[in-house]
Design an enzyme around this catalytic site. Sequence first.
Site, short mmCIF file in Angstrom:
data_model
loop_
_atom_site.label_atom_id
_atom_site.label_comp_id
_atom_site.label_asym_id
_atom_site.label_seq_id
_atom_site.Cartn_x
_atom_site.Cartn_y
_atom_site.Cartn_z
N GLU A 149 0.83 -1.21 0.00
CA GLU A 149 0.00 0.00 0.00
C GLU A 149 0.86 1.25 0.00
OE1 GLU A 149 -3.16 -0.02 -0.31
OE2 GLU A 149 -3.82 -2.02 0.29
N ASP A 155 -4.28 -9.67 -8.54
CA ASP A 155 -4.50 -8.72 -9.65
C ASP A 155 -3.28 -7.99 -10.18
OD1 ASP A 155 -4.39 -7.34 -7.23
OD2 ASP A 155 -6.47 -6.70 -7.28
N GLU A 200 -19.01 -5.39 -4.28
CA GLU A 200 -17.65 -5.87 -4.08
C GLU A 200 -17.50 -7.31 -4.55
OE1 GLU A 200 -15.09 -3.57 -3.45
OE2 GLU A 200 -14.40 -4.96 -1.92
N GLU A 203 -11.85 0.13 -10.49
CA GLU A 203 -11.44 -0.81 -11.54
C GLU A 203 -12.37 -0.82 -12.76
OE1 GLU A 203 -11.68 -1.58 -8.33
OE2 GLU A 203 -9.55 -1.63 -7.79
#
Length: 937
Positions: free
Chosen positions: A298, A543, A660, A840
């Site tokens: 992150e 991902d 989600e 996304e």
Amino acid sequence: MLRLRRYRMLLVCAFVITVLLYHVSKNSQWDHSSELWHSKADPHTQTKPKSPPPPASRPEHDHDHEHESEHQGGGQPQKSQHKPPPPTYPDSHGRPVPDPEPTIRIPQLKTADGVKGGYGLPTNAALPPKPAATVPDRKPPSNHDEYQNHGENAGMQVDAPTPTTVHWQKPYEWFPVPEESLIMLPTGKPKSIPAVQFAFGEESPAAKEKRELRLAKVKVEAQRAWSGYKEFAWTHDELMPVSNKSKDPFCGWAATLVDSLDTLWLMGLKDEFDDAVKAVKEIDFTTTPYREDIPVFETIIRYLGGLIAAYDVTGAHNGKYRVLLDKALELAEILMSVFDTPNRLPILYYNWKPAFNVNPKRASTGSGVAELGTMSMEFTRLAQLTGKDKYYDAIARITDAFEELQNTEGATAIPGIFPQQLDASGCNRTAPLPSTLENSSEAAQKQAIVDDDMWRAPRGYSNTYGGAADDIETNAQPGAQTADTGPGSNTGFHRGPQKRDGLPNSAPAPVNAKGLPADWECVPQGLTGGGWGGSYSMGGSQDSAYEYFPKQYLMLGGLEPKYRTMHEKTADAVKEHLLFRPMAEGDPDVLFSAKAFSTGGTAGKMSYEWEVTHLTCFLGGMFGLGGKIFDRPEDVEVGKKLTDGCVWAYESMPAGVMPEHSTVLPCKKPDDCQFDKAAWYASLDPNAEHRESQMADYYTRLAEWKEQVEELKKQDTERRQAEERKRQAEAVQKAAEDEERMRRLVDNTTPVYEGTPGQKSEPSSPELKQKDTLPATGFQRRDQRDLDASNQKPMSELVLPPAPDKPLTHQEYVAQRLENENIPSGFVTLNDKRYILRPEAIESVWYMYRITGDPSWQEKGWRMFEAVVRTTQTDAGHSAIRDVTSKELPADKEDSMESFWLAETLKYFYLLFETPDVLSLDEWVLNTEAHPFRRPT
Ligand SMILES: *[C@@H]1O[C@H](CO)[C@@H](O)[C@H](O)[C@H]1NC(C)=O
Ligand SMILES: *[C@@H]1O[C@H](CO)[C@@H](O)[C@H](O)[C@H]1NC(C)=O
Ligand SMILES: *[C@@H]1O[C@H](CO)[C@@H](O)[C@H](O)[C@H]1NC(C)=O
């Protein structure tokens, strides 16, 4: 139907739970458990990820957090330097670690001025001194004045209570890469790479007007979110857009501020940008009161990527914002320590305090693929901007490990894709021990196993971005009393069972010739599928590792061909094993990527979850980009269908925004698929057969019940008749007796009644007094009540046994589920109904627009934008919502605005309506947090 008995049970349970909750919540240690209780009590939230615990900066949320930051006038945060409880925010996997006695004491400096509201994270800033040991540790500074007064003493060495802000210090480097072995950044003339963007022509005035209107509307929303952040959360990580408070899940280094820099610049918000840059100067990456560990992934994508991109978009070396690169380098300096492992694979949750950085470490046996693979672009750009190969070397070794894993036969069940969790420790724990390592290896292996068991339990939780890995920092433990970081010293080593108990090892452990613990060596190995990593998908935790292969190829101007090979292997594997078409009303011609589970370790025995998750929506953009630059036109088509899948999911939901996590039903044949309602119903109710047998059973029981009831009624009627006969006979007899008695009274006495008959009068005769039982009006008053009161049987109602409950038929059950759970057509489960402002879907829509030039993508994106703003907007910004299957407005909000809202989501919406020369994909490449880096020319 609820019957009373069940109802009572529920009430009892509710009471017991309430009492338990009360006790549990009284103890701060159990805050977390109480959340679990909540989620267990509510079956609808059971599958949801835990909601974040009270953030550090919400003192009223939890009394035990009272000491933490609080807004003061002018935004000056009031903070105690005491350790906040280990963060348990979903993006954090930091295991709670005891606060070691800090070994570094620095004098306090003056508060940094010049930044609006001061700094969210008091760095060298004035802090209240640590109370003496006898003062309860959690007591907050009671008021602002106290804080200020202590602040004035800053820099002076006051008596006993001394400042204890712990700062990161560059630790001793155990496994340096010799200069001559550095993997060098490829240099030379970039290869020619096919154009990504469509060759856009002239725009009609009408199209321009419409586009610019939309562009302006996106900008208005960005300004709303930014001003909310500025007013209520300045220099904190995130705005809480409903309560107007702030929180700091990412070390409190102003995540939203740093993440938003390039967005502000692109939108032409120059004053806002300059304000933000001033605040960036004051960030102190060497300390945080919020976390024991730095979440490396992150931190890289949001902070490092944000700083580098802001530097790039403002002209890099030719621009006026050198400070942005300087701050990036400050942060990179800290992050480089995570690569100091024997195999140079990184620690992913970096315990930054000096006391934790005494001993050598290995990477985790349960490292998330995304977390390992999402560093390459950022460090590559840093190497390009500084000319320092060490940054490139750091990530090149990870790539090499991935490449080796991808090329190792049988290493993963789906060649080309990695299992979600990898063992990055570099120690082969199944290898036989070579005699040279016999003793040490055994010890090392035992150690690794202990470590693994120790941390396996908390690792199970998988989140949005990162995997759920906790780093195993072999031998690194708090409890090292002195910062003896030199190789010659061995007092810092604590290992074996001792460290588990947190007990210092009193006897100095032996060290080997390199100064490493004698039991350090082990049989080396590369990256392997570690932990419980039998799952393969393009979703969260995996991902962006794949996303970075083609992007990194672009970053390097095509000079490193392995990124192309790796991308192609991945793309082929996804097409072969994961892609599916959903079966839904209207037969949408779209694609999604499933999650596959391997049981036998091969692709032969796979089971699938047909998931539709927001995180996976990046995949359309990846296929589009990779398809263009590697000239794979089929991939571009796949990219379109993947993107349309997410558009379909958005438009299927009542809120117009996709959830989600959900699942759908796959088509058996992708090219010939008709919606089959019976099949959909069957998937919604896999127990249809059981339900049928339950129904048959019900009818049998119903017939039995009816028979029983008839019999009971018959018996009852007979009983009543018998009773009636008896009653009548008795009445006749009583009447006769009464008459006889009356007659005798009349014969023997003078009547004494003074009032009218029916009124009760005092009988004057003692005999009459005695015979008080005699009713004044004779036997007419012998009514039902008298019969009951006397010893006779009451004429009670007949009590019948309850009828058997009618179970639901398959159709009824499904109808009820669809109604109760608001399941839109085609969907099977909605495991997580939230929308948390994720980017996304619009990201892929934007790629599709830039790649194809087809304006229909702008229309799709605009519908998304309107739905998202309609449901998430608050007075101060935009908030995650809880349930996209609800049409109701205002939507139920979570009070959370993650930094990617301004960094990514709004940026992609904006760019969709910007002219295509702004951040052209032929000049820029965006990291996974939408931070643009300039491609080499
Ligand atoms: C670990 O060692 C065993 C035995 O030597 C070997 O079969 C296996 O392939 C090794 N694993 C890796 C990932 O190198
Ligand atoms: C391992 O330890 C044993 C005693 O514990 C010793 O006899 C043996 O020589 C050691 N082996 C090696 C390879 O050092
Ligand atoms: C938050 O701030 C906005 C103004 O930006 C205000 O309208 C709103 O009422 C505030 N909400 C709360 C809960 O204070």
